[in-house]
Design a protein around this motif. Structure first.
Motif, PDB file in Angstrom:
ATOM      1  N   ILE A  15      -1.312   3.579   5.491  1.00 20.98           N
ATOM      2  CA  ILE A  15      -0.723   2.377   4.903  1.00 20.98           C
ATOM      3  C   ILE A  15      -1.000   2.357   3.398  1.00 20.98           C
ATOM      4  CG2 ILE A  15      -0.892  -0.148   4.801  1.00 20.98           C
ATOM      5  CD1 ILE A  15      -1.503  -0.055   7.864  1.00 20.98           C
ATOM      6  N   GLY A  16      -2.260   2.582   3.041  1.00 22.85           N
ATOM      7  CA  GLY A  16      -2.651   2.550   1.633  1.00 22.85           C
ATOM      8  C   GLY A  16      -1.939   3.598   0.798  1.00 22.85           C
ATOM      9  N   GLU A  17      -1.881   4.822   1.311  1.00 22.25           N
ATOM     10  CA  GLU A  17      -1.208   5.888   0.572  1.00 22.25           C
ATOM     11  C   GLU A  17       0.258   5.554   0.356  1.00 22.25           C
ATOM     12  OE1 GLU A  17      -2.014   9.468   2.812  1.00 22.25           O
ATOM     13  OE2 GLU A  17      -4.170   9.303   2.438  1.00 22.25           O
TER      14      GLU A  17
ATOM     15  N   ILE B 269     -17.639  -5.039   4.697  1.00 24.22           N
ATOM     16  CA  ILE B 269     -16.821  -6.001   5.439  1.00 24.22           C
ATOM     17  C   ILE B 269     -15.394  -6.074   4.900  1.00 24.22           C
ATOM     18  CG2 ILE B 269     -16.535  -8.371   6.292  1.00 24.22           C
ATOM     19  CD1 ILE B 269     -19.543  -8.616   6.355  1.00 24.22           C
ATOM     20  N   VAL B 270     -15.202  -6.122   3.580  1.00 19.49           N
ATOM     21  CA  VAL B 270     -13.854  -6.211   3.012  1.00 19.49           C
ATOM     22  C   VAL B 270     -13.702  -5.203   1.868  1.00 19.49           C
ATOM     23  CG1 VAL B 270     -12.158  -7.681   1.855  1.00 19.49           C
ATOM     24  CG2 VAL B 270     -13.736  -8.694   3.497  1.00 19.49           C
ATOM     25  N   ARG B 271     -12.568  -4.515   1.863  1.00 20.55           N
ATOM     26  CA  ARG B 271     -12.171  -3.694   0.716  1.00 20.55           C
ATOM     27  C   ARG B 271     -10.811  -4.207   0.261  1.00 20.55           C
ATOM     28  NH1 ARG B 271     -15.287   0.788  -0.472  1.00 20.55           N
ATOM     29  NH2 ARG B 271     -16.642   1.468   1.218  1.00 20.55           N
ATOM     30  N   GLU B 272     -10.705  -4.450  -1.022  1.00 17.47           N
ATOM     31  CA  GLU B 272      -9.474  -4.969  -1.598  1.00 17.47           C
ATOM     32  C   GLU B 272      -8.770  -3.855  -2.365  1.00 17.47           C
ATOM     33  OE1 GLU B 272     -10.565  -8.272  -4.056  1.00 17.47           O
ATOM     34  OE2 GLU B 272     -11.402  -9.411  -2.372  1.00 17.47           O
ATOM     35  N   TYR B 273      -7.479  -3.732  -2.111  1.00 20.88           N
ATOM     36  CA  TYR B 273      -6.641  -2.762  -2.813  1.00 20.88           C
ATOM     37  C   TYR B 273      -5.500  -3.540  -3.447  1.00 20.88           C
ATOM     38  CZ  TYR B 273      -9.327   0.406   0.116  1.00 20.88           C
ATOM     39  OH  TYR B 273     -10.350   1.075   0.741  1.00 20.88           O
ATOM     40  N   GLU B 274      -5.821  -4.275  -4.493  1.00 23.76           N
ATOM     41  CA  GLU B 274      -4.834  -5.149  -5.131  1.00 23.76           C
ATOM     42  C   GLU B 274      -3.868  -4.380  -6.021  1.00 23.76           C
ATOM     43  OE1 GLU B 274      -7.345  -8.295  -6.730  1.00 23.76           O
ATOM     44  OE2 GLU B 274      -6.904  -9.461  -4.911  1.00 23.76           O
ATOM     45  N   GLU B 275      -4.164  -3.121  -6.310  1.00 25.10           N
ATOM     46  CA  GLU B 275      -3.274  -2.314  -7.132  1.00 25.10           C
ATOM     47  C   GLU B 275      -2.087  -1.773  -6.332  1.00 25.10           C
ATOM     48  OE1 GLU B 275      -6.233   0.674  -5.398  1.00 25.10           O
ATOM     49  OE2 GLU B 275      -6.229  -1.425  -5.973  1.00 25.10           O
ATOM     50  N   ALA B 276      -2.097  -1.937  -5.028  1.00 24.56           N
ATOM     51  CA  ALA B 276      -1.007  -1.452  -4.181  1.00 24.56           C
ATOM     52  C   ALA B 276       0.273  -2.233  -4.448  1.00 24.56           C
ATOM     53  CB  ALA B 276      -1.404  -1.585  -2.707  1.00 24.56           C
ATOM     54  N   LYS B 277       1.413  -1.634  -4.097  1.00 24.41           N
ATOM     55  CA  LYS B 277       2.704  -2.320  -4.239  1.00 24.41           C
ATOM     56  C   LYS B 277       2.682  -3.660  -3.505  1.00 24.41           C
ATOM     57  CE  LYS B 277       4.994   2.119  -4.324  1.00 24.41           C
ATOM     58  NZ  LYS B 277       5.686   3.090  -3.489  1.00 24.41           N
TER      59      LYS B 277
ATOM     60  N   LYS C 149      -4.283   4.647  -5.124  1.00 26.88           N
ATOM     61  CA  LYS C 149      -4.679   5.945  -5.676  1.00 26.88           C
ATOM     62  C   LYS C 149      -6.107   6.344  -5.301  1.00 26.88           C
ATOM     63  CE  LYS C 149      -0.855   6.573  -7.930  1.00 26.88           C
ATOM     64  NZ  LYS C 149       0.225   6.894  -7.039  1.00 26.88           N
ATOM     65  N   ARG C 150      -6.971   5.367  -5.090  1.00 30.10           N
ATOM     66  CA  ARG C 150      -8.353   5.681  -4.735  1.00 30.10           C
ATOM     67  C   ARG C 150      -8.463   5.848  -3.217  1.00 30.10           C
ATOM     68  NH1 ARG C 150     -11.156   0.082  -4.255  1.00 30.10           N
ATOM     69  NH2 ARG C 150      -9.386  -1.300  -4.561  1.00 30.10           N
ATOM     70  N   PRO C 151      -9.540   6.459  -2.746  1.00 34.21           N
ATOM     71  CA  PRO C 151      -9.681   6.655  -1.298  1.00 34.21           C
ATOM     72  C   PRO C 151      -9.740   5.318  -0.549  1.00 34.21           C
ATOM     73  CG  PRO C 151     -11.273   7.996  -2.499  1.00 34.21           C
ATOM     74  CD  PRO C 151     -10.629   7.078  -3.500  1.00 34.21           C
TER      75      PRO C 151
ATOM     76  N   ALA D 101       3.630   0.420   6.528  1.00 30.11           N
ATOM     77  CA  ALA D 101       3.605  -0.027   5.130  1.00 30.11           C
ATOM     78  C   ALA D 101       5.002  -0.305   4.596  1.00 30.11           C
ATOM     79  CB  ALA D 101       2.917   1.022   4.260  1.00 30.11           C
ATOM     80  N   SER D 102       5.948   0.554   4.930  1.00 28.07           N
ATOM     81  CA  SER D 102       7.300   0.412   4.376  1.00 28.07           C
ATOM     82  C   SER D 102       8.035  -0.799   4.931  1.00 28.07           C
ATOM     83  CB  SER D 102       8.111   1.684   4.626  1.00 28.07           C
ATOM     84  OG  SER D 102       8.399   1.819   6.008  1.00 28.07           O
TER      85      SER D 102
END
Length: 160
Positions: A45-47, A62-70, A52-54, A19-20
């Motif tokens: 990677i997500g953490e 099929i797809v999970r979006e984590y758009e709040e991530a940096k 913030k969510r699991p 992630a970094s």
């Protein structure tokens, strides 16, 4: 590059190193048997990117979006995708987003992927049901991904 992982904590730490060093438009392909640690790696990677969510396996969605991530994360799992049917998602649209695309079971859609990516192969070291020992092999395709692996290796080396 090949490394040994001895616990789920170490797998998440590897995810943090990935992630970094990840950049917008990076494509990460995760290969490994069921239970190998693909989702655990993605959780790291997500953490590290501030989700913030699991971070859960997208096997059924099929797809999970984590758009709040940096750096936005688009986590895909094509294990249940039948007959290479991508009509349920717009893969090319996700690949154009300025985020990190992480795909579990990419062999199902390999023909629809760009030529440049970082493939990670996770293998169990032994067959005992509770073992968390793994080997993780990095297979970069393209200059950016070769550089990415070098950056990850440097992060891992400096962590110890």
């Amino acid at each position: 590059m090949k490394i040994n992982i001895n616990s789920s904590t170490e797998m998440k730490q590897l995810g943090a190193a990935i992630a970094s060093t990840a950049k917008a438009h990076d494509l990460l392909l995760l290969n490994g048997d069921l239970g190998a640690g693909k989702t655990t790696l993605t959780q790291g990677i997500g953490e590290a990117l501030g989700v913030k969510r699991p971070v859960k396996s997208p096997t059924f969605t099929i797809v999970r979006e984590y758009e709040e991530a940096k750096l936005p994360i688009y986590h895909m799992d094509f294990y249940r995708l039948e007959n290479d049917d991508l009509s349920s998602i717009d893969l090319s649209s996700y690949l154009q987003q300025p985020g990190l695309v992480v795909i579990e079971w990419p062999e199902v859609v390999k023909a629809d992927l760009p030529d440049q990516y970082l493939q990670i192969v996770i293998r169990r070291v032994d067959d005992s049901w509770d073992s968390t020992k793994r080997t993780v092999e990095f297979r970069p395709q393209g200059k950016r991904n070769e550089d990415w692996v070098a950056e990850i290796a440097n992060k891992i080396k400096n962590r110890t």
